[in-house]
Design an enzyme around this catalytic site. Structure first.
Site, PDB file in Angstrom:
ATOM      1  CD  GLU C  73      -1.638  -2.491   1.423  1.00  0.00           C
ATOM      2  OE1 GLU C  73      -0.679  -2.433   1.696  1.00  0.00           O
ATOM      3  OE2 GLU C  73      -2.211  -3.296   1.091  1.00  0.00           O
ATOM      4  CG  HIS C 142     -11.190  -8.044   6.251  1.00  0.00           C
ATOM      5  ND1 HIS C 142     -10.499  -8.861   7.046  1.00  0.00           N
ATOM      6  CD2 HIS C 142     -10.716  -8.094   4.947  1.00  0.00           C
ATOM      7  CE1 HIS C 142      -9.567  -9.519   6.531  1.00  0.00           C
ATOM      8  NE2 HIS C 142      -9.693  -9.173   5.219  1.00  0.00           N
TER       9      HIS C 142
HETATM   10  C1  LIG Z   1      -1.673  -5.060   4.167  1.00  0.00           C
HETATM   11  C2  LIG Z   1      -2.508  -5.946   3.457  1.00  0.00           C
HETATM   12  N1  LIG Z   1      -2.844  -5.590   2.255  1.00  0.00           N
HETATM   13  C3  LIG Z   1      -3.893  -6.323   1.647  1.00  0.00           C
HETATM   14  C4  LIG Z   1      -4.530  -7.432   1.994  1.00  0.00           C
HETATM   15  C5  LIG Z   1      -5.478  -8.270   1.154  1.00  0.00           C
HETATM   16  N2  LIG Z   1      -5.020  -9.411   0.874  1.00  0.00           N
HETATM   17  C6  LIG Z   1      -5.134 -10.610   1.721  1.00  0.00           C
HETATM   18  S1  LIG Z   1      -4.256 -12.028   1.493  1.00  0.00           S
HETATM   19  C7  LIG Z   1      -3.563 -11.047   0.058  1.00  0.00           C
HETATM   20  C8  LIG Z   1      -2.661 -11.820  -0.904  1.00  0.00           C
HETATM   21  C9  LIG Z   1      -1.242 -12.414  -0.104  1.00  0.00           C
HETATM   22  O1  LIG Z   1      -0.607 -13.204  -0.988  1.00  0.00           O
HETATM   23  P1  LIG Z   1       0.546 -14.193  -0.295  1.00  0.00           P
HETATM   24  O2  LIG Z   1       1.504 -13.072   0.353  1.00  0.00           O
HETATM   25  O3  LIG Z   1       1.416 -14.553  -1.632  1.00  0.00           O
HETATM   26  O4  LIG Z   1      -0.033 -15.126   0.574  1.00  0.00           O
HETATM   27  P2  LIG Z   1      -0.896 -16.295   0.011  1.00  0.00           P
HETATM   28  O5  LIG Z   1      -2.369 -16.060   0.356  1.00  0.00           O
HETATM   29  O6  LIG Z   1      -0.538 -16.538  -1.334  1.00  0.00           O
HETATM   30  O7  LIG Z   1      -0.356 -17.328   0.806  1.00  0.00           O
HETATM   31  C10 LIG Z   1      -3.943  -9.879   0.051  1.00  0.00           C
HETATM   32  C11 LIG Z   1      -3.603  -8.846  -1.097  1.00  0.00           C
HETATM   33  C12 LIG Z   1      -3.849  -7.625   3.293  1.00  0.00           C
HETATM   34  N3  LIG Z   1      -4.542  -8.732   4.046  1.00  0.00           N
HETATM   35  N4  LIG Z   1      -3.186  -6.939   4.107  1.00  0.00           N
END
Ligand SMILES: Cc1ncc(C[n+]2csc(CCOP(=O)(O)OP(=O)(O)O)c2C)c(N)n1
Ligand SMILES: Cc1ncc(C[n+]2csc(CCOP(=O)(O)OP(=O)(O)O)c2C)c(N)n1
Ligand SMILES: [Mg+2]
Ligand SMILES: [Mg+2]
Lengths: 337, 371, 337, 371
Positions: C73, C142
């Site tokens: 972000e 959320h």
């Molecule tokens: C700071 C923040 N930004 C956005 C989100 C929304 N979000 C939740 S999971 C995710 C993707 C995470 O991807 P990754 O780190 O590859 O983990 P995975 O879900 O693939 O295990 C996002 C963008 C969040 N939880 N926290």
């Protein structure tokens, strides 16, 4: 540092130690008492902090207890949270409260919510120290007072001493407290105020405000550096026949509602003073609390004397700050309402 | 629709060969019994995932974030850790928590956010924790656990406690602030942290090759003077082996290490996500061929340590236990209203006492059926 | 999404488009009108946003105009600031307002102060969109409503529409505005409210509140999803003989003080409703403004009905939110005072 | 007192040999006249630094943050940039701004924060900016300009404008969040950014080798798929050469690049700092031997393009111009009170109109001598 002459005259006790020394003693005493206390932050070790609050501590306690960190406030607070989870008592320094924002996520999303979200498994007992406020020609980024942001965040405690004696006692209480405490130090007061401070350890409980000047006609609520401005204005008001009760909050949150209401119920009039911008500042909360708790006692509209709703300016900072010349008319008007 | 291209498995050693035999250079020297435990733990995780997904579809729980396809990376790493070691989870590691003896009932209570939930129903499902199991607190914000794990490990080092802290995070989390500060601090202070990058190739809809222009995630560690390795995260023995070696390195060298576990998220990001909107089936099919359960089962069968009966008995055992847990969890009441005001601070300050009494004696008291 | 039945009944117009569609149209229309408008954020392109607000936009305008970003972000807002400096009009999406904190430094220290600190050389015309609020079983992370933090920061504008019609018109104004605008979308309303929304472009000026229900006895100020709760409570109050004027702020800052005071001068009584924690929330500011501007008109203590001062809970969210059953007694008490 | 040890100049090519001759492989092919300009720009910077420091000691200005010892890294890079290129500064680059034709008077007005100050007296001294000179806005928070420069360059790329954006930052800033997100975004989107890490070996009191455990700062770029090089930042010609090549690479490849300019902060961090508290003199002395001005002057003398008279005339010219500027700046009034409320928004909203009138008609009107 531009110590206004009234700062020295307002404090009636014999000058002895300044705020920097008192804080330094408080830190030293906590480090000595409890081997789990660690101090970490930028430039806190070798050089003893840019304001010298941690001077000499690394020499005394070693670089495992007083730690110079890389330039990353988020990392400092993230790591301090982990340390607190392990059982240490970290005291993290943010060099200026203006630079706390890279750590905002770790403070607001993590530290503040940790105990709650983990069902009590992981309290985060830690202190985050940061200098606040203007008056030292710091401009935008070395002058701000962000307390309202943290007061709005459930789970945090917020402290802001106005003087060396309180500072040492409050700091020690903050370190012993089992919650995360934001400890804001009015940098304008660092070297401007001297007073008698015991060499030995003592504590001042959190969440207790103090009537630093009793009065009858109007209550003024202040903290940190602005307390002295409020006191000076109260003195001037007295000369014009208005008796002002001056309240030093000391702990901003959880605030000592009882002391405030006691004073306001007596005077029926209240003015709050703070450096932060007016809108959504802590003043709004305090005045709303007063309306909620003491509506029928209010004989005049509650008033705010605050920083303007602009970024903190450099050259015109004395016009930005809610100094005594702006507090005085507010007191007189409120009293005369 | 673009697809990850640079994040392939080239050059990453496997332990389990396609025919189920073992390349011993990349495999741990563990008993067949232990291997069965690894397999059963993965199987259990998969069965639970399937059931929770169904519960969510039925509206009986609000949310689930699973580990379909990632079981080897999670269990292979978690089960290689020592009992004294700590785990700081991301959010897909319920299997790791269960492998530490956390009761399934407690996990299911967490999914139902009921009065028995360890986090008192305060967070979304799958946001568990347990100090007793040396397991940190799941938080939604991505990455924040990384610098915390570093501080925790650093504290242990300062206290001279010989533990290692493993911290899980996804490929997406490598873009977070805390990845940067966490690895940097760990490098500078020599914190005993095992950084576990679970590269499942997607961050919701963003493929790994758009997350970064680096060649892979492991190479990011060198920026911080932190050693790193990649492993086949769909091969539970290769993962176990790599982690065991990494733990040795960390305690021997008093330095952190990062492991990139290459795996694949077979399902949606969570029950809120439909991956068909952004990725093609043939990619999923290709990865299905490397299913970590199939591979490990083949190896166990090769060893003569597993057969169809074992499989169906194991599955049934989990299903049964699960059914009981779900029944109990669903029947349990929600947390008491008053608990809303606990744990904000150690003791409840006056303003929260007041608010609690407003809630409890307010309209809620008159009409307790409001929801 | 748990659409309470009263949401649908409160909106009297013929159901047509929901908030998601209206916002999508607003974005599409700005992208079409001005080649300098770009949309960026996590999952906004390929998948059209986790709430589908940006659905179809990348297909239509290409991946240079509607950009999927890495998971950062701070990077999104930092880059968007640079884009705005260059002359683009970035619309940045933060997936949930709970995840805005890694970008807090770039918003508060940079975007908000840029025009001021550069003496006017670099305005930052950009919109930061983020879903806010509870009621969708999102728990801690959320569900939050962080508007007060941004209202306290000079230099930012803050908008929060309650319904599809306003949302489209306000969004278009926000994009055309030459300041940085925080645009908070009540996610509980995303699909719960449908109303007639013109297909073509139109704008609703910022800083204009709207009386959505006229009344005589008490004023209730609300915005976003809580507006519908206020309306429902007003309806119930009416049945008990209390006539409530309901004000939808629409723009939170700079707020339409005039409309508020007009209503409060008439009713002499005011209740403010918001989801954010009570302490130092925007309610405190609004009530203080009322005290400052209309003290003599106040016939009852101004009241707040808000989220509690705890982190946002999951299972008990319906008990956390200031829903109609908590607003109604506040209206009745205030009216009867 | 520990000292940086790993951040030495080994393997980094120099252009100017100790005897003043040139190693042409590492030097730009530029005229003697241009070289004189480079030298004079450095000299001017140094003279100004000296004078401002004195003014601060005298209490006539509030603050100065200088570039003593770092002139070659700043001027060698800034002057290699094209006229169409943009600079996003850190806070030690006033020399770069002046080299773009920004009037010295304006700079001095900024130091006095008077009514003529381009930022209207709102920031501390040395927080200048100038859109006309394609020069961003100095901000105190460390690192924030990095991701902004990336967005700016990315926007230029989207608009198909063939410009490069150079962004300066210190070694300390590599620990900041924005270093991480900025380089990552630049790598992913191929933004035409030149990342200029001015490694002066200290971040206030923290030496570079405690800032990170990486071998150097340049290697951090590979984490992001960004090319990088180190250069001798105390050799203005080697720096100029490296930057020229980097600019070519960026426009040719449509990719970012990072240059680590190895230099040394000869003075305190700023006028508020006394470095004797944390570093030893012999380190400073050692670096003084690589003084960038001495080295370049030797080369110019070798070319026959500079002598003692040139030197004293050049110095005197700056001193004189400076004296005039200071005189005017000191005499200029402070910004009008009312300007405090401008530029918060494009137009002044009612609450600021009200506050402005409170200030202007308040006690300040009665007692204009308050300060
Ligand atoms: C700071 C923040 N930004 C956005 C989100 C929304 N979000 C939740 S999971 C995710 C993707 C995470 O991807 P990754 O780190 O590859 O983990 P995975 O879900 O693939 O295990 C996002 C963008 C969040 N939880 N926290
Ligand atoms: C976010 C933030 N944290 C702390 C500071 C205080 N501070 C000012 S300069 C500085 C050191 C910067 O070091 P470096 O990046 O190496 O730049 P240099 O001063 O050496 O040129 C620090 C810690 C700041 N300005 N911003
Ligand atoms: Mg992933
Ligand atoms: Mg440096």
């Amino acid at each position: 540092m531009v110590p206004a002459p009234w700062i020295l005259t307002c404090v009636k006790t014999m000058p002895k130690k300044n705020l920097v020394t008192a804080l330094n003693e408080g830190l030293r005493s906590e480090l000595a008492e409890n081997p789990d206390v660690v101090v970490l932050g930028e430039d806190v070790g070798r050089v003893g902090g840019v304001f010298r609050v941690t001077a000499g501590l690394q020499e005394e306690f070693g670089s495992d207890r007083v730690i110079d960190t890389p330039l990353a406030e988020g990392g400092i607070i993230g790591a301090a949270i982990g340390m607190a989870m392990y059982g240490l008592r970290p005291i993290a320094e943010i060099q200026f409260s203006d630079f706390i924002f890279p750590a905002f996520d770790q403070i607001v999303s993590e530290a503040a919510k940790y105990r709650y979200r983990s069902g009590g498994e992981f309290p985060i007992p830690m202190v985050i120290r940061a200098p606040v406020g203007g008056g030292i020609r710091g401009g935008h980024y070395h002058s701000q007072s962000p307390e309202a942001l943290f007061i709005h965040t459930p789970g945090l405690k917020v402290v802001c001493p106005s003087n060396p004696y309180d500072a040492k006692g409050l700091l020690k209480s903050a370190v012993k407290d089992n919650d995360t405490v934001m400890f804001f130090e009015p940098k304008r007061v660092y070297r401007a105020v001297k007073m008698e401070v015991p060499d030995g350890p003592y504590e001042i409980p959190l969440s207790q405000a103090k009537v630093v000047r009793p009065g009858e006609d109007v209550t003024v609520i202040a903290w940190g550096a602005m307390l002295f401005e409020a006191l000076a204005a109260a003195e001037s008001a007295q000369q014009q026949g208005v008796s002002t009760e001056v309240l030093d909050l000391r702990t901003l949150w959880p605030v000592d509602v009882e002391s405030i209401m006691q004073s306001v119920r007596k005077t029926g009039r209240v003015v709050v003073v703070h450096e932060a911008p007016k809108t959504c500042g802590f003043g709004a909360e305090l005045l709303t609390l007063v309306s909620e708790h003491a509506f029928l006692h209010l004989q005049a509209p509650p008033k705010r004397v605050t920083g303007w709703d602009t970024p903190f300016p450099y050259r015109l900072e004395q016009e930005y700050l809610p100094l005594q010349h702006r507090i005085l008319p507010a007191l007189l008007e409120t009293a005369a309402y | 629709m673009r697809r990850p291209s640079i994040f392939l498995r080239e050059g990453i050693p496997t332990a389990i060969r396609p025919d189920g035999t073992l390349d011993r250079t990349h495999a741990p020297d563990i008993s067949t019994e232990r291997k069965r435990e690894l397999y059963v733990a993965m199987l259990r995780t998969r069965v639970i995932d399937g059931r929770l997904e169904r519960l969510q579809r039925q509206g009986r729980i609000g949310f689930h974030i699973g580990s379909l396809g990632e079981e080897a990376s999670i269990l292979g790493s978690a089960m290689a850790m020592g009992a004294q070691d700590w785990i700081f989870p991301c959010y897909r590691e319920f299997g790791a928590l269960l492998s530490r003896g956390f009761p399934l009932q407690s996990y299911v209570d967490n999914m139902f956010a009921n009065a028995n939930d360890i986090v008192k129903g305060r967070q979304m499902p799958d946001h568990y924790t347990s100090r007793a199991h040396r397991f940190g607190s799941v938080s939604s914000p991505i990455g924040t656990q990384i610098s915390q794990a570093v501080g925790f490990a650093w504290a242990a080092k300062l206290k001279r406690d010989p533990i290692t802290v493993a911290v899980y995070f996804g490929d997406g989390a490598t873009s977070s602030h805390d990845f940067h500060t966490g690895l940097n601090f760990a490098g500078v202070y020599g914190a005993p942290v095992l950084f576990l990058c679970r590269n499942n190739q997607w961050a919701i809809s963003l493929p790994s090759n758009e997350q970064t222009a680096s060649q892979n995630f492991a190479e990011k560690a060198s920026s911080y003077g932190v050693a790193a390795k990649r492993c086949d995260g769909n091969d539970v023995l290769a993962t176990y082996h790599t982690i065991t070696e990494a733990l040795g390195y960390i305690q021997r060298e008093k330095k952190p290490m990062m492991i990139e576990m290459l795996t694949y998220r077979m399902g949606g990001h969570s029950t809120s996500d439909d991956p068909r909107a952004y990725r093609v089936d043939d990619e999923v099919d290709r990865w299905a061929k490397t299913d970590p359960l199939v591979r490990m089962r083949r190896h166990l069968e090769h060893l003569g340590g597993w057969n169809e009966t074992d499989e169906s008995e194991a599955k049934q055992a989990v299903e049964q236990e699960l059914s009981q847990c779900i029944e109990r969890a669903e029947a349990a009441p929600p947390p008491e209203l008053d608990t809303m005001f606990d744990d904000v601070y150690q003791t409840r300050p006056p303003h929260l006492q007041q608010q609690a009494s407003q809630l409890i004696h307010g309209p809620r008291a008159v009409d307790p059926h409001l929801r």
